[in-house]
Design an enzyme around this catalytic site. Structure first.
Site, PDB file in Angstrom:
ATOM      1  CG  ASP A 218      -0.395  -0.517   2.470  1.00  0.00           C
ATOM      2  OD1 ASP A 218       0.776  -0.932   2.480  1.00  0.00           O
ATOM      3  OD2 ASP A 218      -1.099  -0.485   3.501  1.00  0.00           O
ATOM      4  CG  ASP A 242      -1.766  -7.957 -13.044  1.00  0.00           C
ATOM      5  OD1 ASP A 242      -1.367  -7.300 -14.023  1.00  0.00           O
ATOM      6  OD2 ASP A 242      -2.817  -8.625 -13.051  1.00  0.00           O
ATOM      7  CG  ASP A 246      -1.741  -2.446 -15.617  1.00  0.00           C
ATOM      8  OD1 ASP A 246      -0.755  -2.979 -16.176  1.00  0.00           O
ATOM      9  OD2 ASP A 246      -2.921  -2.684 -15.953  1.00  0.00           O
TER      10      ASP A 246
END
Ligand code: ATP
Length: 349
Positions: A218, A242, A246
């Site tokens: 986080d 993943d 992005d």
């Protein structure tokens, strides 16, 4: 062969003839368009290669009943490297690319986050890589329905943690990187990410020349926005990788520019991060940069570091000039016009 580590060089011994055998999988939508552009540029490369075209994706499914026929897998296994365009995955269909990654045991997903002048990046001068574990974690496919819902199993093994962390440190060493950051959530996922974090530091002991640190996922999501320049090599598990990669793509201007490599001990597969983009397919306007940069990664993997750098330099110049670029970059050039420009510069270097 090794990423960024040439074991042999055809530049130093002209009497040796090298012939790389590539598997080329154009796929669906803009996949064949960007692949054609990339191969057109490769024609003027100094390296000697041959390639076999193999099929995967939805068009392949319509013709053969399979999204990834056995011949494609065996051709890819036998070749020195595979170039993959993009495929359309229809819900309910078996994903061709996921199957291929599994069959070839491509346990590393490598995503560079680099801002190129002339492109719509959010931060100037970014240059780091994300090393994502590609085979297990929450994507290991172990799911079941329960009375009231469903459960997914997060599989983390010491073996997989060790090989991905080793890859990250080796990559750092071979590419003159200074630091590897492990990303996890070991304060909540005490067992699974506990193993990942502990293994990371065990491996780090063998690489005293490289700094090591770890962050919670986080916090990392925030740091990627507040101080992305601090990252150098990041290593993480499947789902976190993943998502963070992005986020990384967003930092440097979007999908048309982002390449990726999938690496295993015996094979390497190189593909743009974007999908088949059905909205622009057939119009000849897809940005070929991500495919070209994927080819640069392939050249580097094959040990052709000089050729890889030359190709990246040619593309960098075209992007910086901004005159012959595709509409997503604010230009009016077609995919092949942009490729032609890159090819001309590449040939002259
Ligand atoms: P798929 O179902 O194959 O994943 P998608 O459209 O959901 O396709 P992408 O193909 O990744 O996902 O495309 C997302 C958006 O980015 C689309 O608007 C697409 O046109 C654009 N895009 C993707 N790749 C490129 C590219 N190489 N050049 C220009 N635009 C692109």
């Amino acid at each position: 062969m090794g990423f960024g580590c040439p074991e042999v060089s055809n530049k130093s011994n002209q009497s040796v003839i090298f012939m790389y055998r590539l598997t080329v999988i154009p796929g669906d939508g803009i996949g064949p368009e960007v692949m054609e552009a990339a191969l057109y540029i490769l024609e003027v490369s100094e390296i000697d290669f041959s390639y076999e075209t193999a099929h995967a994706g939805n068009e392949c499914f319509k013709r053969t009943g399979s999204t990834i026929p056995d011949e494609t897998i065996s051709t890819s296994k036998k070749s020195d490297a595979t170039l993959f365009g993009a495929v359309t995955t229809v819900p309910g269909q078996k994903s061709g690319i996921i199957t291929l990654r599994k069959e070839l045991d491509l346990y590393v997903n490598l995503r560079p986050v680099k801002s190129y002048e002339g492109t719509p990046f959010l931060f100037e001068g970014l240059d780091f890589v994300i090393v994502r574990e590609n085979t297990e974690g929450l994507y290991s496919g172990v799911e079941k329905y329960t009375d009231d819902g469903a459960e997914a199993v997060r599989v983390v093994t010491r073996g997989a943690c060790e090989r991905i962390c080793k890859f990250a440190f080796e990559y750092a060493r071979k590419n003159m990187r200074k630091k590897v950051t492990a990303v996890h959530k070991a304060n909540v996922l005490k067992k699974t990410d506990g193993i990942f974090k502990d293994t990371f530091y065990e491996v780090a002991h063998e690489y005293n020349d490289i700094r090591s640190e770890d962050f919670y996922v986080d916090a990392t999501a925030m740091y990627l926005i507040t101080k992305p320049q601090n990252f150098d090599v990041m290593v993480t598990t499947n789902l976190f990788g993943d998502i963070l990669s992005d986020e990384g793509a967003g930092l440097v201007g979007g999908l048309g520019l982002i390449p990726s490599a999938n690496i295993g001990d015996k094979n390497g597969l190189f593909e743009p991060v974007h999908g088949s983009a059905p909205d622009i397919a057939g119009k000849g306007i897809a940005n070929p940069s991500a495919m070209i940069l994927s080819m640069c990664m392939m050249l580097k993997y094959l040990g052709e570091v000089e050729e890889s750098q030359k190709l990246e330099k040619a593309l960098t110049k075209v992007l910086r000039d901004g005159k012959v670029v595709t509409p997503d970059l604010g230009g009016v050039a077609s995919t092949m016009e942009m490729a032609e420009q890159v090819k001309t510069i590449f040939e002259g270097l």
